[in-house]
Write a protein that holds these residues in place. Sequence first.
Motif, PDB file in Angstrom:
ATOM      1  N   THR A 128      22.529  -2.038 -48.580  1.00  0.00           N
ATOM      2  CA  THR A 128      22.287  -0.934 -49.517  1.00  0.00           C
ATOM      3  C   THR A 128      22.502  -1.393 -50.951  1.00  0.00           C
ATOM      4  OG1 THR A 128      22.894   0.767 -47.904  1.00  0.00           O
ATOM      5  CG2 THR A 128      23.054   1.364 -50.229  1.00  0.00           C
TER       6      THR A 128
ATOM      7  N   MET B 210      19.529  -3.267 -52.125  1.00  0.00           N
ATOM      8  CA  MET B 210      18.439  -2.354 -52.460  1.00  0.00           C
ATOM      9  C   MET B 210      18.722  -1.637 -53.771  1.00  0.00           C
ATOM     10  SD  MET B 210      15.867  -2.517 -50.530  1.00  0.00           S
ATOM     11  CE  MET B 210      15.089  -1.049 -51.204  1.00  0.00           C
ATOM     12  N   ARG B 211      19.992  -1.305 -53.990  1.00  0.00           N
ATOM     13  CA  ARG B 211      20.371  -0.671 -55.268  1.00  0.00           C
ATOM     14  C   ARG B 211      20.014  -1.603 -56.421  1.00  0.00           C
ATOM     15  NH1 ARG B 211      24.820   3.018 -57.172  1.00  0.00           N
ATOM     16  NH2 ARG B 211      25.116   2.497 -59.357  1.00  0.00           N
TER      17      ARG B 211
ATOM     18  N   SER C 191      11.202   6.531 -49.608  1.00  0.00           N
ATOM     19  CA  SER C 191      12.204   7.438 -49.039  1.00  0.00           C
ATOM     20  C   SER C 191      11.546   8.473 -48.128  1.00  0.00           C
ATOM     21  CB  SER C 191      12.968   8.150 -50.149  1.00  0.00           C
ATOM     22  OG  SER C 191      12.157   9.141 -50.755  1.00  0.00           O
TER      23      SER C 191
ATOM     24  N   LEU D 276      19.307   7.287 -56.419  1.00  0.00           N
ATOM     25  CA  LEU D 276      19.325   6.208 -55.434  1.00  0.00           C
ATOM     26  C   LEU D 276      19.749   6.729 -54.068  1.00  0.00           C
ATOM     27  CD1 LEU D 276      20.878   3.275 -57.498  1.00  0.00           C
ATOM     28  CD2 LEU D 276      18.477   3.774 -57.057  1.00  0.00           C
TER      29      LEU D 276
ATOM     30  N   LEU E 292      17.339   6.020 -50.970  1.00  0.00           N
ATOM     31  CA  LEU E 292      17.791   5.197 -49.841  1.00  0.00           C
ATOM     32  C   LEU E 292      18.207   6.044 -48.647  1.00  0.00           C
ATOM     33  CD1 LEU E 292      19.837   2.569 -51.899  1.00  0.00           C
ATOM     34  CD2 LEU E 292      17.511   2.367 -50.994  1.00  0.00           C
ATOM     35  N   ASN E 293      17.864   7.331 -48.684  1.00  0.00           N
ATOM     36  CA  ASN E 293      18.084   8.237 -47.559  1.00  0.00           C
ATOM     37  C   ASN E 293      19.555   8.298 -47.144  1.00  0.00           C
ATOM     38  OD1 ASN E 293      15.192   8.708 -47.264  1.00  0.00           O
ATOM     39  ND2 ASN E 293      15.099   6.641 -46.428  1.00  0.00           N
ATOM     40  N   CYS E 294      20.440   8.392 -48.144  1.00  0.00           N
ATOM     41  CA  CYS E 294      21.878   8.482 -47.893  1.00  0.00           C
ATOM     42  C   CYS E 294      22.344   9.924 -48.044  1.00  0.00           C
ATOM     43  CB  CYS E 294      22.642   7.581 -48.856  1.00  0.00           C
ATOM     44  SG  CYS E 294      22.305   5.814 -48.636  1.00  0.00           S
TER      45      CYS E 294
ATOM     46  N   VAL F  49      26.028   4.791 -51.900  1.00  0.00           N
ATOM     47  CA  VAL F  49      25.263   3.865 -52.727  1.00  0.00           C
ATOM     48  C   VAL F  49      26.143   3.230 -53.809  1.00  0.00           C
ATOM     49  CG1 VAL F  49      23.068   5.034 -52.319  1.00  0.00           C
ATOM     50  CG2 VAL F  49      24.453   5.691 -54.303  1.00  0.00           C
TER      51      VAL F  49
END
Length: 337
Positions: free
Chosen positions: A15, A18-19, A142, A317, A321-323, A329
């Motif tokens: 993650t 990706m961030r 996303s 984010l 990132l589907n969090c 994140v």
Amino acid sequence: MNENSLHLPAASLSTLKMRSKLLGEIRRFFESHEYFEVETPLLCRESVIDAHLDPFVVELSGLASSNQVSAYLQTSPEFCMKRLLAAGAERIYQLCKAFRRDESGRLHNPEFTMIEWYAVGVDQFEQMEFIESLCRKVLRDSKLIEHLPSRFVRVSYEQAFQNSLAISPLECNVKELIQAAERTIPDDIPTNHNGEKEGKDFWCDLLLSGCVEPWLKEQRAIFVYDYPVSQAALARVSPADPRVAERFELFLDGIEISNGYRELLDASELERRNVIQNQQRINQGLKPLPETRHLLSAMRQGLPDCSGVALGVDRLLMLALNCASIEQVQAFPFSRV
């Protein structure tokens, strides 16, 4: 939370990679639109005077002056960036940390990442188009992107209340707002409220969170603009309607992502508003903040017609990132430091 795991980052390394990639894309997006990145101090002797934002205070000693100096971790880089605009900058952005007291939870951390930008000669609706393009770029992979409307919805603050509650927040008095809250969200009304003495903004905010925001979430991506003047301390009053200011916010999936203004240019008006905001702070039991001398000087020198936006990077984010929370994140949120 397991005490034995607190030394580990809250976000996975994948993650965080990706961030890093998405932060690079955000920078390239701004540079492709001829913005240049700036850095301004996060520790200043002055801070935004806002009844709703409380900065951390840092006591400094051992400086040139023999007296101890109070400084503030900035709730946003706004003041110094506006000083750059007054010095001739036209399109600037800053990707930085910001700090706000008493903010924690799924969508909050006392220290968070924001991107703030300013453009000369750009109005609030042009900024909305810009933000939509930025968000679509960041959200392209996303789950949310599949459900976004072909064009982000745009409604005024007045329309949002009319559509969800069939009342006018601009025309209603405090008593009528209380009646609306008692009718629609009786369980959300604090037991220790002071009735009409709380003022319109208190009851509007309560109705916004309890009734309007669920409707906003149904729209998936929506800009709300033309907020009441009392809720836009640094925004220009609308020339079309003196009851509202040229302030807007973007909500994605019911989450506030960004806050923008057509910026106030009148230094005397800012002085007047600062007095009101400090009095509200005192009424809430908070300490007043010092006058914003440097910004006022810059505005008197000549702040150009401009608009500015602050966007919560961690929240964007999180959605990209589907969090489920911003902690997922962040490497080390406050719960781990």
